[in-house]
Design a protein around this motif. Structure first.
Motif, mmCIF file in Angstrom:
data_model
loop_
_atom_site.group_PDB
_atom_site.id
_atom_site.type_symbol
_atom_site.label_atom_id
_atom_site.label_comp_id
_atom_site.label_asym_id
_atom_site.label_seq_id
_atom_site.Cartn_x
_atom_site.Cartn_y
_atom_site.Cartn_z
ATOM 1 N N LEU A 54 9.205 -1.084 -15.357
ATOM 2 C CA LEU A 54 9.043 -2.360 -16.048
ATOM 3 C C LEU A 54 10.354 -3.138 -16.034
ATOM 4 C CD1 LEU A 54 7.059 -4.090 -17.658
ATOM 5 C CD2 LEU A 54 7.894 -2.999 -19.731
ATOM 6 N N PHE A 103 10.562 -4.874 -12.816
ATOM 7 C CA PHE A 103 9.620 -5.989 -12.868
ATOM 8 C C PHE A 103 10.241 -7.167 -13.616
ATOM 9 C CE2 PHE A 103 6.000 -8.101 -15.014
ATOM 10 C CZ PHE A 103 5.263 -8.460 -13.898
ATOM 11 N N VAL A 161 10.910 -10.901 -12.183
ATOM 12 C CA VAL A 161 10.232 -12.047 -12.814
ATOM 13 C C VAL A 161 11.256 -13.064 -13.302
ATOM 14 C CG1 VAL A 161 8.909 -12.749 -14.825
ATOM 15 C CG2 VAL A 161 8.155 -10.802 -13.474
ATOM 16 N N PHE A 180 7.492 -16.059 -21.110
ATOM 17 C CA PHE A 180 6.072 -15.929 -21.484
ATOM 18 C C PHE A 180 5.663 -14.456 -21.489
ATOM 19 C CE2 PHE A 180 1.452 -16.285 -20.277
ATOM 20 C CZ PHE A 180 1.034 -16.863 -21.463
ATOM 21 N N ALA A 181 6.297 -13.666 -20.633
ATOM 22 C CA ALA A 181 6.008 -12.232 -20.605
ATOM 23 C C ALA A 181 6.729 -11.499 -21.720
ATOM 24 C CB ALA A 181 6.412 -11.647 -19.254
ATOM 25 N N GLY A 182 7.587 -12.216 -22.470
ATOM 26 C CA GLY A 182 8.282 -11.610 -23.587
ATOM 27 C C GLY A 182 9.641 -11.041 -23.227
ATOM 28 N N PHE A 183 10.163 -11.391 -22.052
ATOM 29 C CA PHE A 183 11.483 -10.911 -21.656
ATOM 30 C C PHE A 183 12.537 -11.915 -22.112
ATOM 31 C CE2 PHE A 183 8.930 -9.322 -17.817
ATOM 32 C CZ PHE A 183 8.588 -8.157 -18.470
ATOM 33 N N ASN A 231 5.095 -10.722 -27.567
ATOM 34 C CA ASN A 231 4.391 -9.458 -27.358
ATOM 35 C C ASN A 231 3.917 -8.829 -28.662
ATOM 36 O OD1 ASN A 231 4.252 -9.346 -24.579
ATOM 37 N ND2 ASN A 231 6.387 -8.671 -24.422
ATOM 38 N N ARG A 275 0.746 -10.533 -29.120
ATOM 39 C CA ARG A 275 -0.280 -10.011 -28.204
ATOM 40 C C ARG A 275 -0.815 -8.688 -28.725
ATOM 41 N NH1 ARG A 275 3.127 -11.718 -23.255
ATOM 42 N NH2 ARG A 275 2.142 -13.692 -22.691
ATOM 43 N N VAL A 319 0.429 -7.746 -14.787
ATOM 44 C CA VAL A 319 1.404 -7.035 -15.623
ATOM 45 C C VAL A 319 2.168 -8.018 -16.514
ATOM 46 C CG1 VAL A 319 3.387 -5.481 -15.563
ATOM 47 C CG2 VAL A 319 1.622 -5.305 -13.808
ATOM 48 N N LEU A 320 2.342 -9.239 -16.026
ATOM 49 C CA LEU A 320 3.135 -10.235 -16.739
ATOM 50 C C LEU A 320 2.729 -10.375 -18.200
ATOM 51 C CD1 LEU A 320 5.380 -12.325 -15.882
ATOM 52 C CD2 LEU A 320 3.562 -14.006 -15.832
ATOM 53 N N THR A 321 1.453 -10.521 -18.476
ATOM 54 C CA THR A 321 1.047 -10.728 -19.875
ATOM 55 C C THR A 321 0.429 -9.483 -20.491
ATOM 56 O OG1 THR A 321 -1.185 -11.465 -19.344
ATOM 57 C CG2 THR A 321 0.526 -13.152 -19.416
ATOM 58 N N HIS A 336 1.594 -6.132 -20.073
ATOM 59 C CA HIS A 336 2.390 -4.903 -20.074
ATOM 60 C C HIS A 336 2.584 -4.361 -21.472
ATOM 61 C CE1 HIS A 336 6.124 -6.878 -21.463
ATOM 62 N NE2 HIS A 336 5.685 -7.911 -20.776
#
Lengths: 364, 523
Positions: free
Chosen positions: A219, A222, A226, A236-239, B341, B344, B371-373, B375
């Motif tokens: 991850l 990843f 990203v 948006f993915a929370g990173f 997250n 989510r 995986v983006l949203t 994980h």
């Protein structure tokens, strides 16, 4: 007739592999021209530069030894560049890492036991990371441009090294030469295969393989990809972009610092006013030539190391200035970046163009 | 296509004033896809000509060839009877073809007159140009102040700049790509008057739109594209919206079965309590004391013209912008300061407006974009820090199947999908989770009719299963089609949500034009 770049719908997988090869080919062509201008038979020049070092065991070993720091630094830089953090200061992180790693054998020469070497390596990594964190924190806190700050810190680091070797860290028994004392055996990285290569090489290969797995499968890997490609999607993915900036600079600095410590411990065995023939800058080329992929970087590191050895070869053998190595390295980076365009674009030859307004062929 | 040739040329009240632009057999191929297949299109002087078609039907490709940004692979373009080759936009402008794009190409930090000067071949003296801009814009009922900075102007005015920029070059044909998608109903009415005025002066307009109602209202003639081919030409005033839609899609569109009645007032699942946030940048909108409850089982829509705080509101809801804890409440828990997250994991899902670069990473494969949203959710995509490619692939296949995402090969990079297909994917990725709370910004923006119906049905079905669905949209047709209650956002203020049955378009239009602001300030 003209050339047009047409955007591809997707990245071309074959071009991603071909691009570095094409770049090496074009660099060889350009090098041939330079040899010809210097009054050397281009074929002989190319042979001496690129092939001759591969034909003998000692020069092959010397090449691998030179490739080692390039690969290690390049791996760290790849993480920075993948995540869109432009760390140009690996040279400085290499030097400061070497200073931290050398503190133990220089200041406490009598501390000789099994812990000496591991501690040196840890100190080296920590030192490089701390030096790299300066531009990272400046970027996250004050939004400074990390290209400038990391680059400028290279000169600070070099001058710091210069000051220490000429001043407080000078060898007391060294007849006033600007160099530190020679490291003890306990502080020297052992040789492997009984030649010019030290333990630094296997350590570097292991780190590169671990990093390749981290980038491809985890991850964290990843997250790095990203964030580099699309920071908005990353958030948006929370990173967190800031945390990743800190992470990638710290990692790159640690690897550069480790490389610096291993270099002084194994190859030089002492601190000198200059400890690097520009490894930290050459590693930038290595990282891009290796497609920012640790496995690719292992190969790229070897190719660039060849240019150092080849440069010495043509100087002694053909009387061409050693500087040709830097020229060829620069050309290589130029061609790599240019060829990378072909991954997302394809070249189209446009003929048969008539202008809308005049009916004349257009000259664009 | 199967239609007989005589079927193609439907007789209409079309003026026979001679062809201004006549395209014959235009063909454009991208790889394996024929984007335009032997397209014939004739535009007469002084007509408003509609170009209709689903997303991916080839409308943009066709007009880009007229405007010189694409080169045809086959066929010819005749301009006033003479064959021409249009190499680039400058050549198109020299011929007298202007284009108003859907996405404006304006520099926010420059003034109106500076922006226009940049686009003109020889702008001349700035003061004189400013006078000309004022004269032309007033003359056509699109008043502009040349000294205004673009950053301070709402989208409707920005569009005027683009139109006036075209008009200054005295075009004979103006191509407009979805011009009303960013306008309030009142602003659209004003634009229609301008277009009719232009047409009466002999200028032709090629009008691309999804909105069949307005096509019927202002267009003299329509050409319908499907899969890159011209399937019909007709007089839109003689057709119904239904028959036009059918020609575009080629089959009956699924009606969105909205009113399986909302469960009577479920528990509030998503709450906004006095949500305020300062503008993060000079170009952002501040949010002012926004209050809203979305209950289980209902779809609430927020209408508004783009750039009135929708993006900021979405960011506050998703957690990309943190606010005071109590300002956003998810299922009774204060969430305003929580990360995306965390939300989510509380079974909330979010779909942003920008699908490429925000909702999806362009260079990653679809399975990786899953995986983006997801994980951090309970999909088990991450095992001991490692991404399970197999599970991501399975999910990608499931989403692709359920939401009819079409792709040229398996698991492509997100950037290679058409807008509509990518939207189906990013919507499907969240709907597939059956979230308890769903926030969507512009769910069907730029999506074709068939896909839009599928997405809207998905939203309604999700709500009816007991979820709270909040839709932020600029599309009033969509809003009236799917929502149970409607609120309007204007300059960062939100009007009270009112039952959709009691709302009218006029009232929504008034609230958009500032009514929401005064109402918002009052309480």
């Amino acid at each position: 007739m003209r050339l047009e770049l047409v955007k591809r719908k997707e990245r071309s997988a074959s071009m991603a592999v071909m691009s570095p090869l094409v770049a090496v080919g074009l660099t060889a062509l350009a090098a041939a021209i330079i040899f010809a201008i210097s009054g050397v038979n281009p074929l002989v020049g190319l042979y001496e530069f690129f092939i001759d070092p591969l034909t003998e065991r000692w020069s092959l070993e010397a090449t691998i030894a030179k490739a080692t720091p390039l690969i290690l630094i390049g791996c760290g830089l790849a993480v920075c560049y993948l995540s869109n953090n432009w760390n140009i200061g690996a040279e400085g992180q290499f030097v400061v890492g070497a200073l931290f790693g050398s503190a133990l054998p220089v200041l406490f020469p009598s501390f000789e036991n099994a812990l000496t070497l591991p501690l040196m390596l840890i100190f080296g990594a920590v030192g490089g990371a701390l030096w790299a964190l300066i531009p990272a924190v400046l970027k996250t806190r004050f939004n400074t441009n990390e290209i400038l700050t990391s680059l400028m810190l290279v000169y600070v680091a070099s001058l710091l090294l210069d000051y220490l070797v000429r001043g407080p860290w000078r060898d007391p028994d060294g007849f006033n030469f600007p160099e530190s004392r020679i490291f003890s055996d306990a502080a020297t990285l052992p040789d492997v295969f009984g030649g010019l290569m030290s333990l630094a090489t296997p350590i570097t290969i292991v780190i590169a393989i671990v990093l390749a797995i981290v980038l491809a499968k985890t991850l964290k890997g990843f997250e790095i990809r990203v964030m580099g490609e699309s920071p908005r999607a990353g958030s948006f993915a929370g990173f967190s972009a800031k945390k990743l900036t800190i992470f990638s600079f710290a990692l790159a600095g640690a690897l550069a610092g480790l490389a610096g410590t291993m270099e002084v411990s194994a190859a030089l065995n002492q601190l000198l006013p200059s400890i690097s023939p520009g490894y930290g800058f050459t590693a930038i080329i290595v990282a891009f030539l290796g497609r920012l992929n640790p496995i690719g970087i292992i190969i790229a590191g070897f190719v660039l190391a060849l240019s150092y050895i080849g440069g010495e070869g043509v100087q002694s053998g053909l009387g061409v200035s050693n500087e040709i190595a830097s020229v060829i390295q620069g050309l290589l980076l130029f061609f790599v970046l240019a060829c990378d365009t072909l991954i997302l674009y394809r070249v189209r030859l446009v003929t048969r163009k008539v202008s809308a307004t005049t009916g004349e062929p257009s000259h664009v | 296509m199967a239609e007989a040739p005589e079927d193609k040329k439907a007789p209409g009240a079309r003026q026979e004033t001679g062809d201004l632009l006549d395209a014959r057999g235009l063909t454009k191929r991208f790889g394996d896809i024929l984007a335009n297949d032997r397209v014939d299109l004739a535009i007469h002087k002084g007509e408003i000509h509609a170009l209709l078609g689903e997303n991916g039907a080839g409308k943009s490709t066709l007009v880009k060839m007229f405007y010189g940004s694409l080169e045809p692979d086959g066929g010819t373009i005749l301009w006033q009877g003479k064959e021409v080759r249009i190499d680039n936009p400058a050549a198109a402008r020299a011929l007298g073809i202007g284009m108003v794009f859907q996405h404006f190409s304006l520099f926010e930090a420059l003034t109106v007159v500076e922006n226009i000067a940049l686009a003109l071949p020889n702008p001349g003296n700035m003061a004189e140009l400013a006078k000309r801009i004022e004269a032309v814009s007033n003359d056509y009922g699109l008043p502009l102040n040349p000294k205004d900075f673009v950053a301070d102007l709402p989208v409707g005015i920005r569009q005027r700049i683009e139109i006036v920029r075209c008009l200054l070059q005295e075009p004979q044909l103006i191509i407009m790509d979805e011009p009303t998608s960013v306008l309030t109903p009142q602003e659209a009415d004003r634009l229609f008057l301008t277009l009719q005025r232009l047409a009466s002066e002999g200028c032709a307009v090629l009008y691309i739109s999804h909105r069949l109602e307005e096509v019927q209202r202002i267009c003299h003639h329509a050409t319908i594209l499907r899969h890159g081919q011209v399937v019909r030409e007709c007089d839109p005033t003689k057709e119904t919206a239904g028959s036009l839609a059918q020609m575009m899609v080629g089959s009956e569109i699924l009606g969105v079965g909205s009113h399986t009645k909302a469960l009577s007032a479920g528990e509030p699942r998503l709450g906004l309590k006095g949500l305020s946030a300062p503008a993060g940048t000079p170009f952002a909108t501040a949010l002012n004391d926004i209050n809203l409850d979305v209950r289980a089982g209902e779809v609430v829509a927020i209408a508004g013209v783009a750039g009135n705080g929708q993006g900021e509101l979405f960011d506050a809801l998703s957690g990309e912008m943190r606010v005071q804890p109590g300002m956003v409440v998810l299922d009774g828990e204060a969430a305003g300061a929580r990360a995306i997250n965390w939300r989510r994991k509380k079974n909330a899902a979010f779909v942003p407006e920008e699908r490429l670069g925000h909702g999806a990473v362009p260079g990653l494969k679809l399975s990786q974009n899953v995986v983006l949203t997801r994980h951090a959710t309970k999909d088990g995509l991450i095992e001991a820090g490692m991404v399970s490619l197999r599970k991501a692939n399975d999910l990608e296949k499931r989403i692709k199947k359920h939401y009819d995402v079409r792709m040229s090969h398996d698991d492509p990079e997100a950037r290679s999908l058409s807008g509509g297909n990518l939207q189906k994917f990013v919507m499907g990725r969240e709907l597939d989770r059956k979230p308890g709370i769903l926030v969507v910004n512009q769910p069907t923006w730029g999506v074709d009719a068939g896909a839009a119906a599928l997405i809207r049905q998905g939203l309604i079905d999700l709500a009816r299963e007991g979820s709270a669905v909040l839709v932020i949209s600029q599309d009033l047709d969509e809003i009236f089609q799917i929502s149970d209650r409607i609120a309007v956002i204007s300059r960062g203020y939100l009007s009270a949500a009112e039952p959709a049955a009691q709302m009218t378009r006029e009232r929504v239009g008034l609230l958009m034009a500032g009514g929401a602001e005064t109402q918002g300030e009052a309480h």
